[in-house]
Write a protein that holds these residues in place. Structure first.
Motif, short mmCIF file in Angstrom:
data_model
loop_
_atom_site.label_atom_id
_atom_site.label_comp_id
_atom_site.label_asym_id
_atom_site.label_seq_id
_atom_site.Cartn_x
_atom_site.Cartn_y
_atom_site.Cartn_z
N LEU A 1 -1.02 -32.56 -11.16
CA LEU A 1 0.25 -33.03 -10.61
C LEU A 1 0.35 -34.54 -10.60
O LEU A 1 1.41 -35.10 -10.88
N LEU B 1 1.16 -35.43 -14.19
CA LEU B 1 2.48 -34.99 -14.64
C LEU B 1 3.63 -35.67 -13.91
O LEU B 1 4.70 -35.89 -14.49
N LEU B 2 3.42 -36.00 -12.66
CA LEU B 2 4.48 -36.62 -11.85
C LEU B 2 3.98 -37.89 -11.17
O LEU B 2 3.88 -37.96 -9.94
N GLU C 1 8.58 -38.01 -19.62
CA GLU C 1 7.90 -36.74 -19.40
C GLU C 1 6.42 -36.92 -19.72
O GLU C 1 6.05 -37.70 -20.59
N HIS D 1 4.42 -29.46 -18.72
CA HIS D 1 5.09 -30.74 -18.89
C HIS D 1 5.98 -30.97 -17.68
O HIS D 1 6.23 -30.07 -16.88
N SER D 2 6.42 -32.21 -17.54
CA SER D 2 7.20 -32.59 -16.37
C SER D 2 8.64 -32.90 -16.74
O SER D 2 8.94 -33.27 -17.88
N VAL E 1 11.12 -35.53 -15.16
CA VAL E 1 11.02 -36.66 -14.23
C VAL E 1 12.35 -37.09 -13.65
O VAL E 1 12.38 -37.88 -12.72
N ALA F 1 13.61 -27.60 -11.20
CA ALA F 1 12.41 -27.07 -11.86
C ALA F 1 12.81 -25.86 -12.70
O ALA F 1 12.84 -24.73 -12.23
N VAL G 1 7.08 -28.77 -14.40
CA VAL G 1 7.05 -29.22 -13.01
C VAL G 1 8.12 -30.29 -12.81
O VAL G 1 8.42 -31.07 -13.70
N ALA G 2 8.70 -30.28 -11.62
CA ALA G 2 9.68 -31.28 -11.21
C ALA G 2 9.36 -31.63 -9.76
O ALA G 2 8.48 -31.01 -9.14
N ARG G 3 10.04 -32.61 -9.25
CA ARG G 3 9.77 -33.04 -7.86
C ARG G 3 10.01 -31.91 -6.86
O ARG G 3 9.39 -31.88 -5.80
N PHE H 1 8.24 -25.91 -9.46
CA PHE H 1 7.86 -25.64 -10.84
C PHE H 1 8.45 -24.31 -11.29
O PHE H 1 8.82 -23.46 -10.46
#
Length: 171
Positions: free
Chosen positions: A16, A19-20, A27, A91-92, A94, A99, A130-132, A135
């Motif tokens: 994490l 990725l973030l 990304e 992958h992310s 951003v 998600a 994944v996102a803030r 996921f």
């Protein structure tokens, strides 16, 4: 069939952070190499190792898109083959996006998963974005053309659940 991914808490936290990162502009991507265990009612991915990608691993990397180099893709497939493991791509997103896999993510997965399935001799494959805010995940267990849901990700003792919103939108 219930599908689970088991990760050590420190591996989950490390992924994490990669990725973030705090001030992400592009990304990021990583791969998990996982041994699978299948019973009549459950498929479990057991973490073996992970690989976080670096800027040199991409042909293109922007805030809303990334593409791996052919050499990176070949090296990741070879590593999974050498370990005898399944692959899980991560992958992310951003930006302010939820998600879920984007339309370009889905188009790319529809194209690459059958090839990876063949290269990895029919081993299950998974993709996670994944996102803030959480996921999403897609898992190919028995067919490289139709994904199923990931029911849960166990990060140490924490049980995390994906949105599974992309599965609802799968064409």
């Amino acid at each position: 069939m219930k599908t689970r991914l088991l990760l050590p808490a420190d591996a989950h936290d490390r992924l994490l952070r990669h990725l973030l990162p705090e001030r992400a502009r592009c990304e990021e991507a990583a791969f998990i190499f996982a041994r699978t265990e299948k019973t009549p009612t459950e498929l479990t991915f057991h973490f073996v190792e992970s690989q976080s990608l670096t800027p040199g691993d991409f042909v293109v990397r922007r805030a809303d898109f990334l593409e791996l180099t052919d050499a990176t893709r070949a090296a990741v497939i070879k590593r999974a083959h050498d370990l005898g493991t399944s692959l899980i791509e991560l992958h992310s997103h951003v930006g302010p996006w939820r998600a879920a896999f984007s339309y370009s993510d889905i188009a790319g997965l529809k194209d690459i998963v059958p090839h990876l399935w063949w290269r990895l001799r029919g081993r299950p494959y998974a993709a996670i974005v994944v996102a803030r805010d959480g996921f999403d995940a897609l898992v190919w267990t028995d067919n490289p053309h139709q994904p199923t849901a990931l029911d849960e990700l166990l990060a140490g003792e924490r049980v995390l659940r994906p949105t599974n919103s992309s599965l609802e939108d799968w064409p």
